[in-house]
Design a protein around this motif. Structure first.
Motif, short mmCIF file in Angstrom:
data_model
loop_
_atom_site.label_atom_id
_atom_site.label_comp_id
_atom_site.label_asym_id
_atom_site.label_seq_id
_atom_site.Cartn_x
_atom_site.Cartn_y
_atom_site.Cartn_z
N HIS A 179 -17.07 2.69 -5.27
CA HIS A 179 -17.28 1.41 -4.59
C HIS A 179 -16.56 1.37 -3.25
O HIS A 179 -17.05 0.77 -2.30
CB HIS A 179 -16.84 0.26 -5.49
CG HIS A 179 -17.63 0.20 -6.76
ND1 HIS A 179 -17.10 0.47 -7.98
CD2 HIS A 179 -18.93 -0.04 -6.97
CE1 HIS A 179 -18.04 0.39 -8.91
NE2 HIS A 179 -19.16 0.08 -8.31
N ARG A 232 -10.52 4.24 -3.94
CA ARG A 232 -10.15 4.32 -5.34
C ARG A 232 -11.31 4.81 -6.20
O ARG A 232 -11.13 5.39 -7.25
CB ARG A 232 -9.71 2.93 -5.79
CG ARG A 232 -9.03 2.88 -7.09
CD ARG A 232 -8.33 1.52 -7.21
NE ARG A 232 -8.04 1.25 -8.60
CZ ARG A 232 -7.47 0.14 -9.02
NH1 ARG A 232 -7.13 -0.81 -8.16
NH2 ARG A 232 -7.25 -0.05 -10.30
N ASN A 233 -12.52 4.54 -5.75
CA ASN A 233 -13.70 4.87 -6.55
C ASN A 233 -14.95 4.88 -5.65
O ASN A 233 -14.84 4.68 -4.44
CB ASN A 233 -13.87 3.85 -7.69
CG ASN A 233 -13.68 2.42 -7.19
OD1 ASN A 233 -14.13 2.10 -6.08
ND2 ASN A 233 -13.00 1.59 -7.95
#
Lengths: 245, 333
Positions: free
Chosen positions: B31, B28-29
């Motif tokens: 991270h 998603r990102n």
């Protein structure tokens, strides 16, 4: 902020000063120097006596509180050199790099750096791990002295003055002794020459009866730090390769 | 099933495995990317060279590879699938109970499916927990106290909402609570790895078993202390057991500490697959002998009996597995 221009680096004796100062900064969790751990990626001295230091850690997720403490302590240690105008610490590849770099660079406290996410400063955390460092240093020295033939009773009775003049045969032993004496003033009660060399971190005297149990408790603490340091070294090497590569 | 040179059959439960999807399209990102990279670094740092996976394979290995690695080559008879949702990092989650349930439905005799909850979900989460237990019939949960959740970067088991969830879980028939202590718990000024909240929860819920992943690392010292005080606190050996190859002396010292403080009845073998593979972990664990100096110093030993308990019998007891019946079922299959 003006960007310092790196001078010709090798051969500049001031670099040795910087590295010597960095060697005094510990990772609080591991009680090992950030320089020895390989966390210092680069040191550059700019034209206007600004020092730029790159800081790298074993994972993207290393605890931000300890990362902050290291960056803060590195800045303070290097700026204690007379000729240094300013030390800029740049933590890289870390989940909170931006906040920590800005906070340490602006001289903000930890709570100011993480508003709403930190409810207090890091003094208590620092103290907790400094106490573990005391216990770890004491344990290795006690074991060394037992191996040299001292009895539990002798060690329980030993005074700081006696430990200071103790001649250990090799450099390892001398270093253990020096590192313990450095921290003995912070824990274990009064630290004059006539005070007990080996006391609990709370300042209680040790007795030969509970000596073995006491050592087992300390061993657990020292083992944990040693294990973590080993893990950190392995991960740092996996992440960045061997130093200098 | 691991067979010793003498022909003895050792029943093996791998107490901590994952089947995750960390492919770029599910990240998603940043991270999500950094999380799997960090796992991959752990994998590379401690695995023998012949077991190293590329980043691509490590991101997604699939259920067939898992079955092969655990049950065909890896000696495991059963494995406990621990979900790690991480929905803040991965679109459909990293490995959720729902995803894992497909694996359990495919291999029902092999896979023990665990659920999860997050006390920060409040009242609706309590209902969701009830539905989860009803749908999947889980007897254990995995709690990842460092997981991000909106603005929160983590929670503690001593929080009032955590207690409500533990009460609920107990009333639904959950017996085993696996806890992972991670690095980003709020407030940030505290020691985020602190295991003291497990002590509180274990005292308040004596009927539940608390299995602390990674034996509390990086707070092994505090974990050992808590586990000696609380009879319902166990240690999962994932991460710790991987040291047996690359750092055998550290492994020996750590096992000596764990056997002294926690004891051979309260330790569970775990690979943390796909980070590490049970095949080499178990071969090296079985071949390992406690060095004489540590035996003399701590008075403990990693005996064949201790190895049997750690590799499978302790987990079987916690999850109510009848080992002889299970051996017969698996042998007949």
């Amino acid at each position: 902020m003006p960007t310092p221009t790196p001078l010709k680096q090798s051969g500049d004796p001031r670099l040795d000063d910087v590295w010597a100062r960095l060697a005094t900064v510990s990772d609080p969790e591991l009680d090992e120097s950030v320089a020895d751990m390989g966390f210092v990626e680069s040191v550059e001295i700019g034209a206007d006596d600004q020092v730029r230091i790159g800081l790298r850690l074993p994972t993207f997720w290393c605890a931000p509180n300890f990362a902050f403490l290291m960056a803060h302590d590195m800045r303070e240690a290097v700026e204690s050199l007379d000729w240094v105008n300013r030390a800029e610490i740049t933590l890289k590849d870390h989940c909170h790099a931006e906040e920590i770099n800005r906070g340490v660079g602006s001289g903000h406290s930890f709570a100011e750096t993480f508003p709403g996410q930190a409810t207090a400063e890091l003094d208590e955390l620092r103290l907790t791990f400094r106490r573990k460092a005391f216990q770890g240093r004491q344990e290795v020295l006690l074991r060394r002295l037992l191996a040299d033939g001292f009895t539990a009773a002798q060690l329980c009775d030993m005074r700081i003055g006696g430990l200071v003049v103790l001649e250990l045969a090799d450099a390892d032993g001398a270093l253990m002794c020096q590192r313990y004496l450095e921290i003995r003033g912070e824990f274990g009660g009064p630290a004059e020459d006539s005070d007990g060399a080996f006391t609990t971190s709370e300042g209680e005297a040790l007795s030969p009866e509970n000596f073995t149990e006491y050592l087992k408790d300390l061993r657990r603490v020292r083992m944990n730090a040693a294990f973590n340091a080993n893990m950190c070294r392995s991960l740092l090497q996996t992440r960045y390769g061997k130093a200098g590569e | 099933m691991y067979k010793t040179d003498e022909g003895e059959e050792i029943f093996v439960v791998d107490a901590h495995i994952h089947l995750w999807d960390a492919r770029p399209e599910n990240q998603r990102n940043i991270h999500g990317a950094q999380f799997i990279n960090c796992f991959h670094d752990y994998h590379k740092a401690l695995s023998p060279a012949e077991y190293l996976w590329t980043a691509e394979k490590f991101q997604h290995y699939g259920s067939d590879t898992l079955y092969e690695d655990l049950f065909v080559n890896g000696y495991a008879d059963m494995a406990i699938c621990q979900p790690t949702y991480l929905k803040e990092f991965y679109n459909t989650g990293f490995n959720t109970t729902e995803q894992n349930s497909e694996l359990r439905d495919k291999y029902p005799e092999r896979i023990i499916l665990n659920g999860a909850f997050d006390p920060r979900d409040g009242e609706p989460g309590l209902e969701a927990l009830e539905a989860l237990v009803e749908t999947y019939g889980v007897h254990g949960v995995k709690l990842y106290t460092a997981e991000w959740h909106g603005d929160s970067k983590g929670y503690k088991l001593s929080d009032p909402w955590a207690k409500r969830y533990l009460e609920k879980a107990q009333s639904l028939g959950i017996k085993n609570v696996h806890v992972h202590k991670g690095p980003t718990i709020l407030p940030l000024n505290r020691d985020s790895f602190d295991v003291a909240d497990i002590d509180d929860a274990a005292t308040d819920f004596p009927e539940l078993n608390f299995i602390v992943d990674h034996v509390g690392l990086p707070r092994l010292d505090d974990f050992c202390w808590i586990a000696t005080q609380e009879k319902n606190v166990y240690g999962g050996l994932a991460v710790a057991s991987a040291f047996v190859h690359a750092r055998p002396r550290y492994f020996a010292e750590m096992m000596a500490e764990l056997l002294f403080w926690v004891g051979e009845d309260k330790l569970l073998f775990a690979s943390d697959y796909g980070i590490w593979q049970p095949k080499w972990l178990i071969e090296k664990f079985m071949a390992f002998e406690m060095p004489e100096d540590l035996k003399a110093e701590t008075g403990v030993d990693l005996t064949p009996e201790a190895k049997r308990k750690i590799l499978g019998l302790n987990a079987a007891k916690l999850y109510g597995i009848d080992v002889d019946a299970k051996k017969a079922t698996l042998g007949a299959a």
